[in-house]
Design an enzyme around this catalytic site. Structure first.
Site, PDB file in Angstrom:
ATOM      1  CE  LYS A 184      -4.618  -1.306   1.163  1.00 33.00           C
ATOM      2  NZ  LYS A 184      -4.459  -2.717   1.585  1.00 33.00           N
TER       3      LYS A 184
ATOM      4  CB  SER B  79      -8.338   0.241  11.384  1.00 30.85           C
ATOM      5  OG  SER B  79      -8.837  -0.797  10.577  1.00 30.85           O
TER       6      SER B  79
ATOM      7  CG  ASN C 245      -1.311  -3.196   5.913  1.00 32.37           C
ATOM      8  OD1 ASN C 245      -0.866  -3.115   7.047  1.00 32.37           O
ATOM      9  ND2 ASN C 245      -1.506  -4.362   5.298  1.00 32.37           N
TER      10      ASN C 245
ATOM     11  CD  GLN D 190       1.017   0.780  10.181  1.00 27.97           C
ATOM     12  OE1 GLN D 190       2.213   0.569  10.277  1.00 27.97           O
ATOM     13  NE2 GLN D 190       0.098  -0.101  10.504  1.00 27.97           N
TER      14      GLN D 190
ATOM     15  CE1 TYR E  93       6.517   5.233   9.712  1.00 28.20           C
ATOM     16  CE2 TYR E  93       4.259   4.414   9.749  1.00 28.20           C
ATOM     17  CZ  TYR E  93       5.619   4.189   9.622  1.00 28.20           C
ATOM     18  OH  TYR E  93       6.070   2.915   9.394  1.00 28.20           O
TER      19      TYR E  93
ATOM     20  CG  ASP F  36       2.998 -20.321 -18.500  1.00 26.02           C
ATOM     21  OD1 ASP F  36       2.939 -19.909 -19.684  1.00 26.02           O
ATOM     22  OD2 ASP F  36       3.946 -20.984 -18.051  1.00 26.02           O
TER      23      ASP F  36
ATOM     24  N   GLY G  95      -9.136  -7.312  -2.389  1.00 24.64           N
ATOM     25  CA  GLY G  95     -10.001  -6.713  -1.361  1.00 24.64           C
ATOM     26  C   GLY G  95     -10.949  -5.777  -2.092  1.00 24.64           C
TER      27      GLY G  95
ATOM     28  N   GLY H 191      -7.685  -2.510  -5.636  1.00 25.32           N
ATOM     29  CA  GLY H 191      -6.608  -1.624  -6.080  1.00 25.32           C
ATOM     30  C   GLY H 191      -5.399  -2.414  -6.554  1.00 25.32           C
ATOM     31  CG  LEU H 192      -2.236  -6.027  -5.197  1.00 24.67           C
ATOM     32  CD1 LEU H 192      -0.970  -5.204  -5.410  1.00 24.67           C
ATOM     33  CD2 LEU H 192      -2.036  -6.990  -4.032  1.00 24.67           C
TER      34      LEU H 192
ATOM     35  CD  GLU I 103     -13.861 -12.091  -3.434  1.00 21.76           C
ATOM     36  OE1 GLU I 103     -13.832 -10.878  -3.138  1.00 21.76           O
ATOM     37  OE2 GLU I 103     -14.764 -12.597  -4.128  1.00 21.76           O
TER      38      GLU I 103
ATOM     39  N   GLY J  14     -16.094 -13.741   2.169  1.00 18.49           N
ATOM     40  CA  GLY J  14     -16.552 -12.485   1.567  1.00 18.49           C
ATOM     41  C   GLY J  14     -16.260 -12.459   0.084  1.00 18.49           C
TER      42      GLY J  14
ATOM     43  CG  ASP K 110     -17.125  -8.246  -2.207  1.00 22.16           C
ATOM     44  OD1 ASP K 110     -16.417  -8.837  -1.371  1.00 22.16           O
ATOM     45  OD2 ASP K 110     -16.752  -7.230  -2.821  1.00 22.16           O
TER      46      ASP K 110
ATOM     47  CB  SER L 187      -0.658  -8.427  -0.586  1.00 21.60           C
ATOM     48  OG  SER L 187      -1.381  -9.180   0.368  1.00 21.60           O
TER      49      SER L 187
END
Ligand SMILES: *Cc1c(COP(=O)(O)O)cnc(C)c1O
Length: 327
Positions: free
Chosen positions: A56, A81, A83, A86, A118, A175, A182, A185-186, A207, A211, A213, A307
């Site tokens: 992230k 809350s 990654n 931060q 930070y 291949d 989630g 984005g990734l 996923e 969940g 979805d 990840s």
């Protein structure tokens, strides 16, 4: 309805230039044990070794790097809350701008402390009473802050895509490639890099089983919303894909798979004992799905995203001890 301008691989290339020298170019690891078990070549992209312990940082740093002078002066706001909090806090510190992070009252003390460490200003809200998006928007309106969401933003997606770009730049075409899902984005960023650098590679999003979805959305063609899923994969406890991430995933991904919590714990134990890698539950999703498909992957070249590695040691031991007693 206005149409969205989706990010492209050119945006990933631009993001790679912006984060260079700030983000780590993380190692790609291999394991003889895994290669023998699979009868294949498996390449692990180790974003658990990225700054703040997860990919992230890439998207956050890329997004904040693009702020103009007025945006920099006022600063950034994010609600998370995990990654993303931060990642935004560290990026803001490096780019010398103020950051406000909106966190739930029950966020782990260690995460609040890390974010404060930070130099970010942490605003606590009550998960059961307050609307965090409203709080974020109010802060943005009142103080002119720019809100950066954890996944549904073109600059975040482009930044996240740099991890897959590095993988293909290092090992060449693959291949099959397995990536956590989630909010997407990734996965959408990885899809841009995959289609540009290894067009024939089969790309799978993975996923939590509890969940799915993303799987439902992918298969039905419309964004499905669910309640917050109960899973140990806290980095993928999202309720729906985003307006930017979904169309890219639908266009460029081959399928969305799921993994159970028990499989994730098993992979955590494997990574720690065999590869000496500390991986958080969400970070194990991709490898868990690759293991399910082992029979179909024989003789292939396979990419597996790791990840993130942010799991505290007490939690890590507890998960593995529970699995051991469950046999
Ligand atoms: C955020 C996160 C994910 C999921 O990423 P999305 O971009 O929301 O799909 C996966 N793994 C880790 C470790 C994360 O922090």
């Amino acid at each position: 309805m206005n149409t969205l301008t989706l990010p492209t691989f050119d945006d990933v290339v631009a993001a790679a230039a912006r984060i260079e020298g700030h983000a780590h170019r993380t190692p790609v690891m291999t394991s003889r044990t895994v290669n023998e078990a699979f009868g294949a070549e498996v390449f692990f992209k180790c974003e658990n070794l990225q700054r703040i312990g997860a990919f992230k940082f890439r998207g956050a740093f890329n997004a904040l790097s693009k702020f103009d002078a007025a945006q920099r002066r006022a600063g950034v706001v994010a609600f998370s809350s995990g990654n993303h909090a931060q990642a935004i806090a560290l990026s803001a510190k490096l780019l010398e701008m103020p950051a406000t992070i909106v966190m739930p009252h029950d966020a782990p003390a260690a995460k609040v402390a890390a974010t404060c460490g930070y130099g970010a200003n942490v605003v606590i809200y009550d998960r059961y009473k307050d609307d965090r998006e409203q709080i974020g928007r109010d802060l943005a309106d009142k103080h002119g802050l720019t809100l950066i969401p954890p996944y549904d933003h073109p600059d975040v997606i482009a930044g996240q895509g740099t991890a897959a770009k590095e993988l293909f730049d290092e090992v060449g075409p693959l291949d099959a490639f397995f990536v956590q899902l989630g909010g997407g984005g990734l996965l959408s960023g990885s899809a841009l890099s995959t289609r540009a650098l290894s067009p024939d590679c089969r790309l799978y999003g993975v996923e939590p089983e509890a969940g799915n979805d993303g799987q439902q959305s992918f298969r039905t063609g419309a964004i499905v919303h669910i309640d917050t899923p109960k899973t140990i994969a806290d980095g993928a406890q999202t309720q729906h894909l985003g307006h930017y991430t979904f169309p890219v995933i639908r266009r460029d991904v081959d399928d969305v798979l799921t993994a159970s919590d028990a499989e994730l714990v098993d992979c955590m134990g494997f990574f720690a004992s065999r590869m000496k890698l500390l991986v958080e539950p969400t970070g194990c999703l991709a490898f868990a799905a690759a293991r399910q498909m082992k029979a179909q992957l024989q003789g292939k070249r396979i990419g597996v995203m790791i990840s993130g590695g942010n799991v505290d040691l007490a939690r890590f031991s507890e998960l593995l001890a529970n699995a051991a007693t469950a046999g």
